[in-house]
Design a protein around this motif. Structure first.
Motif, PDB file in Angstrom:
ATOM      1  N   MET A 113       0.809  -1.215   0.000  1.00  0.00           N
ATOM      2  CA  MET A 113       0.000   0.000   0.000  1.00  0.00           C
ATOM      3  C   MET A 113       0.848   1.273   0.000  1.00  0.00           C
ATOM      4  O   MET A 113       0.347   2.359  -0.283  1.00  0.00           O
ATOM      5  N   ARG A 116       5.127   3.201  -4.441  1.00  0.00           N
ATOM      6  CA  ARG A 116       4.809   4.195  -5.466  1.00  0.00           C
ATOM      7  C   ARG A 116       5.624   3.999  -6.739  1.00  0.00           C
ATOM      8  O   ARG A 116       5.287   4.548  -7.783  1.00  0.00           O
ATOM      9  N   PRO A 137      -8.122  -3.299  -1.188  1.00  0.00           N
ATOM     10  CA  PRO A 137      -7.339  -2.053  -1.223  1.00  0.00           C
ATOM     11  C   PRO A 137      -5.995  -2.202  -1.927  1.00  0.00           C
ATOM     12  O   PRO A 137      -5.566  -1.290  -2.638  1.00  0.00           O
ATOM     13  N   HIS A 141      -5.022  -0.124  -5.265  1.00  0.00           N
ATOM     14  CA  HIS A 141      -3.826   0.727  -5.169  1.00  0.00           C
ATOM     15  C   HIS A 141      -2.847   0.420  -6.302  1.00  0.00           C
ATOM     16  O   HIS A 141      -2.305   1.344  -6.932  1.00  0.00           O
ATOM     17  N   ASP A 144      -4.142   1.651  -9.657  1.00  0.00           N
ATOM     18  CA  ASP A 144      -4.109   3.104  -9.730  1.00  0.00           C
ATOM     19  C   ASP A 144      -2.689   3.639  -9.878  1.00  0.00           C
ATOM     20  O   ASP A 144      -2.439   4.581 -10.637  1.00  0.00           O
ATOM     21  N   THR A 145      -1.754   3.014  -9.162  1.00  0.00           N
ATOM     22  CA  THR A 145      -0.376   3.512  -9.128  1.00  0.00           C
ATOM     23  C   THR A 145       0.413   3.145 -10.378  1.00  0.00           C
ATOM     24  O   THR A 145       1.290   3.902 -10.808  1.00  0.00           O
TER      25      THR A 145
END
Length: 302
Positions: A113, A116, A137, A141, A144-145
């Motif tokens: 989580m 990046r 989640p 994540h 999206d990342t």
């Protein structure tokens, strides 16, 4: 590419021996259930349609069962592991069992989580046996990342798999279903029995395949704005959208204005809407607020 040795994958005895050496005991806190069947991990790789040119990211590799199977096929594999002991041991396991592919493996010792960026080329696929307690989640994540992830196959609790792949109108259609659809086309891709895990979980597992949308959803609303509508709509499932979105819109009347403008019945409920419809509602929030303020101003005048 040099072919790995036939016995490179981990079997039940290998898993238990490795765990004993490391002093590892799977913990419920981190949702750890290690796959101990080589046929199962190879099946997962086949179902994920991993290609020789793929850069695969794996979350929660554990002792390396699936990691080794991925390295048999993919160009590169990057594993993200939060557990200190498991993260410390995995590179040595890869080097010992598949030395000819070790340079194609990278480890990121981190909470998924919090990740990046990843080392090396951008990932093209995500394949993982996700810990049950954080599956949704973590999945959202990562999607999206890392927008370069085109294909995803995750093994999750069967109930979670059903929710992720549920169509509008289904009893289990909800927040995970809509948010996953924001990024990808989602479908159930099979079931996994309990006996291929150590320890055997008390629930069945399911495979979910996600293929990223060729083009992002066409909307003037941001992801944050759309997800805010989704969260509000399902926070009170039994209520109509007019009532459920009252807090989000500022009032039930404002919610109705936004719904009508979006072409959605104010009497509908969240479980009947597509992600596109949620996006249209989000697009109309600002306008509905303006109209609501105008109405209040007129009513307050003498």
């Amino acid at each position: 590419m040099t072919s790995p040795t036939p016995d490179a994958l981990l079997g039940p005895a290998d898993i238990r021996e490795l765990a004993d050496v490391l002093g590892v005991r799977p913990t419920k806190q981190r949702g750890q259930n290690f796959v101990i069947d080589a046929n199962t991990v190879r099946r997962i790789v086949r179902t994920a349609q991993v290609r020789p040119d793929d850069v695969v990211v794996e979350v929660g590799p554990g002792l390396g069962s699936l990691t080794l199977a991925l390295l048999e096929v993919a160009d590169r594999v990057t594993a993200v592991e939060i557990d200190d002991v498991l993260a410390g041991a995995l590179p040595a396991t890869i080097a010992a069992r598949m030395p000819e592919r070790a340079e194609r493996f990278a480890l990121v010792h981190s909470d998924a989580m919090q990740v990046r960026e990843l080392p090396g080329p951008a990932p093209t696929a995500l394949v993982a046996n996700l810990p049950y307690n954080v599956a949704v989640p973590v999945l959202l994540h990562m999607l999206d990342t890392f927008p370069t992830i085109e294909r995803t196959l995750v093994m999750v609790q069967a109930e979670v798999a059903d929710r992720l792949a549920a169509p509008p109108g289904s009893k289990v259609y909800g927040v995970p279903s809509v948010k996953a659809n924001w990024y990808a086309d989602v479908k159930r891709a099979g079931s996994i029995g309990r006996n291929v895990f150590w320890p055997a979980p008390n629930v069945d597992s399911g495979l979910v395949a996600l293929t990223r949308r060729a083009e992002p959803l066409k909307t003037t609303a941001t992801k944050r704005e759309v997800f805010a509508v989704v969260d509000a709509a399902f926070a009170q499932r039994r209520k109509t959208l007019r009532a459920a979105l009252a807090g989000w819109a500022g009032s039930a009347a404002a919610a109705e204005v936004a719904l009508v403008a979006a072409g959605v019945s104010p009497q509908a409920r969240g479980e009947s809407l597509t992600v596109e419809e949620f996006a249209r509602i989000a697009e109309n929030k600002a306008e509905s607020k303006g109209e609501d303020k105008a109405e209040n101003k007129e009513s307050s005048q003498p």
